[in-house]
Design a protein around this motif. Structure first.
Motif, PDB file in Angstrom:
ATOM      1  N   GLU A 436      43.466  41.525  44.197  1.00  0.00           N
ATOM      2  CA  GLU A 436      44.304  42.689  43.929  1.00  0.00           C
ATOM      3  C   GLU A 436      45.420  42.343  42.946  1.00  0.00           C
ATOM      4  OE1 GLU A 436      45.991  46.230  46.739  1.00  0.00           O
ATOM      5  OE2 GLU A 436      46.567  44.195  47.312  1.00  0.00           O
ATOM      6  N   ARG A 437      46.023  41.192  43.140  1.00  0.00           N
ATOM      7  CA  ARG A 437      47.100  40.769  42.246  1.00  0.00           C
ATOM      8  C   ARG A 437      46.586  40.595  40.825  1.00  0.00           C
ATOM      9  NH1 ARG A 437      50.224  36.856  39.925  1.00  0.00           N
ATOM     10  NH2 ARG A 437      52.447  36.901  40.486  1.00  0.00           N
ATOM     11  N   ARG A 438      45.394  39.996  40.692  1.00  0.00           N
ATOM     12  CA  ARG A 438      44.821  39.750  39.371  1.00  0.00           C
ATOM     13  C   ARG A 438      44.500  41.070  38.662  1.00  0.00           C
ATOM     14  NH1 ARG A 438      41.708  36.501  41.042  1.00  0.00           N
ATOM     15  NH2 ARG A 438      39.802  37.742  41.286  1.00  0.00           N
ATOM     16  N   VAL A 439      43.940  42.044  39.417  1.00  0.00           N
ATOM     17  CA  VAL A 439      43.591  43.342  38.823  1.00  0.00           C
ATOM     18  C   VAL A 439      44.843  44.054  38.310  1.00  0.00           C
ATOM     19  CG1 VAL A 439      42.731  45.665  39.350  1.00  0.00           C
ATOM     20  CG2 VAL A 439      41.474  43.651  40.148  1.00  0.00           C
ATOM     21  N   ILE A 440      45.891  44.092  39.129  1.00  0.00           N
ATOM     22  CA  ILE A 440      47.119  44.783  38.719  1.00  0.00           C
ATOM     23  C   ILE A 440      47.797  44.051  37.565  1.00  0.00           C
ATOM     24  CG2 ILE A 440      49.418  45.506  39.478  1.00  0.00           C
ATOM     25  CD1 ILE A 440      48.271  45.890  42.281  1.00  0.00           C
TER      26      ILE A 440
END
Length: 488
Positions: A436-440
Motif C-alpha cells: 500500500e505504501r509503495r502504491v501511494i
C-alpha cells in the motif's frame, strides 16, 4: 633462537615495501599489543611484525611484569607464550580475566602444549596459535581481537554516558547540535502557556516532546490528554473533542465531557492536526479563542483552561496550501513552532539511542545484551532510518530478542525488501502495508506530490488518503522533493 624466531626475522625483508608505502602513523593511533615471552628473539620478531601490521607492541618477560602493564581500560590485546618462568601463560590468563573478563588473550603454544591451550579456551582465551606459526596468521588473530576490544570499550563508554544522563537529556537522547537546541527550546517554552506546534516526520518522537513540555510546565499537576486526529472516525470527531449532552444523538444515553474538557487545567495534545475534518476546524478555532466549549446538544458553553500542543508530520504550510489545514487555525496553533530533526540528520545519535534501547530491552527481557559487530556499527551510522527513532527502537528490541537464536546481523534484521525479492516472508499485514505504501508513494511521485490527481487515480476520499499517508509515514512534500531532478 627458535625456528619461529628465524621465520619472523625473515619477514621484514619482504614486507619492507608495504611499510614504506604506508603513510606514517602516530603511535597513539596504533592499538597496543602486550607481548609476553621470556625469549628475547621471539619478542624481537613479534615486535617487528606487530609494528608492520599497524600495532604498537609492549613487552614483558613474565606474567608478573605483564600484570603491572594491564588495566581494565587497556585498549589492545595480550599475546603470551604458554611456557613462562614462574606463572604459566594459563595462570596469566586467569589473572587477566580477573582484571577484565573481556580483555582478549591469545596463547602461543608448542606441540606439547595444545591440550593445555584447549583447556585455556574454556577459561576465556580469545585464540591459540601453534608454533611454528605464520606471522600473517598472528596478525589476523590480533587484528580480530583488537577490533573486538575496541567495540567492548566503546560499548562501555556509551553505557557510562547513558548512565550519566539525567532529566531532559535522558528523555531526548542525542548529542548533535540539533538535539541540544531542541532541549533548550523545550526548557524555555515549557515555562510559557503559548500554543506549540511540533513538526517532525513519523517516528521522530513528537509525543515525547509534547509530554516533556507538559512535565516541565506549571501545568504538570493537571491532566495530559492526547488525541490522534487521524485515528478518530470522522463521524465521532466532534463528539470526542467537544463532548455531548444526553440525547444529543442516537446512542447518547448520558452526558459526556469531551477531550477538551478532560484537559481542563492541563495540556491537550492534538496529534496529526492536519487530519482533522475541515468542517470542524472553525469550531476548534472558536474554542481556542473563547476558551469555552459548546457540547453537542448543550445549551450553554463550558469554560476551559487548557494549553494546546499540536503536531504534524509534514510542513504545516504545505497542509494549508493543500487545503487540509485552515490558515487562521495554523496562526492560533503555532505561536511557537518546534521542529524535530529526522534521525538521518542526527549525526552519531543513532548509536547512542540504539545502546539505550538495547540496554533497556535486555533488562526488560532478563537476557544478556549482545555485542555489536563492526558491520552493525557501520550500518547504524549509514542507514537512513526512514522510520526514525521508532524504527530504531524496534530494531534494538529485535536485535536483543534474536541474539539467543544465533545473533543475526543488525543489517539482516532491518533491511528487508520482500516485494523486490519476490519472497513471502513476515506477516500478511506487514506485506499489505508495504504494498500500500509503495502504491501511494508511486502515485504521489508520478503527480509531483499533487494530491488531487492522486485522489482521482486511486479513487480515494481525501480523508482516507490523509489517514493512510499519516499511518504509512508519507508526505506529499517529501515525495515531491525526492522526485525533482537534480539541478544542472
Amino acid at each position: 633462537m627458535s625456528d619461529t624466531s628465524r621465520d619472523l626475522d625473515a619477514v621484514p625483508a619482504k614486507a619492507a615495501d608495504r611499510e614504506a608505502a604506508r603513510p606514517p602513523e602516530h603511535p597513539l593511533e596504533r592499538p597496543p599489543v602486550l607481548i609476553v615471552d621470556d625469549d628475547p628473539a621471539m619478542r624481537a620478531g613479534l615486535r617487528q611484525w606487530m609494528r608492520l601490521a599497524g600495532f604498537e607492541p609492549v613487552e614483558a618477560v613474565d606474567a608478573e611484569q605483564a600484570l603491572t602493564l594491564l588495566t581494565p581500560d587497556f585498549p589492545g590485546c595480550l599475546v603470551t607464550d604458554v611456557l613462562l618462568p614462574g606463572a604459566s601463560g594459563v595462570d596469566l590468563l586467569r589473572k587477566v580475566k580477573a582484571i577484565d573478563a573481556e580483555l582478549p588473550v591469545v596463547l602461543l603454544t608448542g606441540h606439547g602444549d595444545v591440550s593445555m591451550a584447549v583447556e585455556a579456551m574454556h577459561h576465556g582465551a580469545a585464540d591459540f596459535i601453534e608454533k611454528p606459526f605464520d606471522p600473517d596468521v598472528v596478525a589476523a588473530v590480533v587484528r580480530r581481537s583488537v577490533e573486538h576490544r575496541r567495540l567492548v570499550l566503546e560499548n562501555r563508554a556509551l553505557t557510562r554516558r547513558l548512565d550519566d544522563l539525567q532529566g531532559l537529556e535522558a528523555r531526548l537522547i542525542g548529542e548533535c547540535a540539533e538535539m541540544r537546541r531542541l532541549r533548550q527550546q523545550i526548557s524555555h517554552f515549557a515555562r510559557t502557556d503559548a500554543s506549540v506546534m511540533i513538526v517532525g516526520e513519523t517516528g521522530t518522537g513528537k509525543e515525547v516532546v509534547a509530554r516533556a513540555l507538559f512535565d516541565l510546565s506549571g501545568r504538570a499537576g493537571g491532566p495530559f490528554v492526547a488525541v490522534n486526529c487521524a485515528a478518530l472516525p470522522e463521524t465521532m470527531v466532534e463528539a470526542e473533542l467537544f463532548g455531548h449532552e444526553a440525547g444529543a444523538f442516537t446512542g447518547a444515553e448520558r452526558s459526556r465531557a469531551g477531550r477538551m474538557e478532560q484537559a481542563d487545567g492541563g495540556v491537550l495534545f492534538l496529534d496529526e492536526i492536519s487530519a482533522m475534518p475541515l468542517s470542524l476546524q472553525p469550531k476548534l478555532l472558536r474554542v481556542l479563542q473563547e476558551r469555552e466549549v459548546d457540547r453537542l446538544g448543550g445549551t450553554r458553553p463550558v469554560p476551559i483552561d487548557i494549553r494546546v500542543v499540536s503536531a504534524v508530520n509534514v510542513d504545516p504550510q504545505a497542509s494549508v496550501a493543500e487545503g487540509r489545514l485552515r490558515q487562521d487555525l495554523l496562526y492560533r496553533l503555532n505561536a511557537v513552532e518546534i521542529r524535530i530533526p529526522p534521525l538521518r540528520e542526527r549525526a552519531g545519535d543513532a548509536r547512542l539511542l540504539f545502546d539505550s534501547f538495547a540496554n533497556r530491552f535486555a533488562a526488560d527481557y532478563d537476557c544478556e545484551r549482545p555485542q555489536l559487530t563492526g558491520d552493525d556499527v557501520t550500518f547504524l551510522a549509514t542507514h537512513d532510518w526512514p522510520g526514525n527513532v521508532r524504527e530504531l527502537r524496534n530494531a534494538a528490541e529485535r536485535f536483543v530478542l534474536n541474539a539467543a537464536m544465533g545473533a543475526p546481523s543488525l543489517r539482516s534484521l532491518v533491511v528487508r525488501d520482500e516485494a523486490r525479492q519476490g519472497a513471502a516472508h513476515g506477516r500478511l499485514k506487514d506485506m499489505m502495508e508495504a504494498h500500500e505504501r509503495r502504491v501511494i508513494a508511486d502515485a504521489l511521485a508520478r503527480h509531483g506530490g499533487r494530491i488531487a490527481p492522486v485522489l482521482i487515480e486511486l479513487d480515494l476520499p481525501r480523508r482516507t488518503l490523509n489517514e493512510k499517508m499519516t499511518r504509512l509515514g508519507l508526505s506529499r512534500g517529501t515525495v515531491a522533493d525526492d522526485d525533482k531532478p537534480a539541478s544542472k
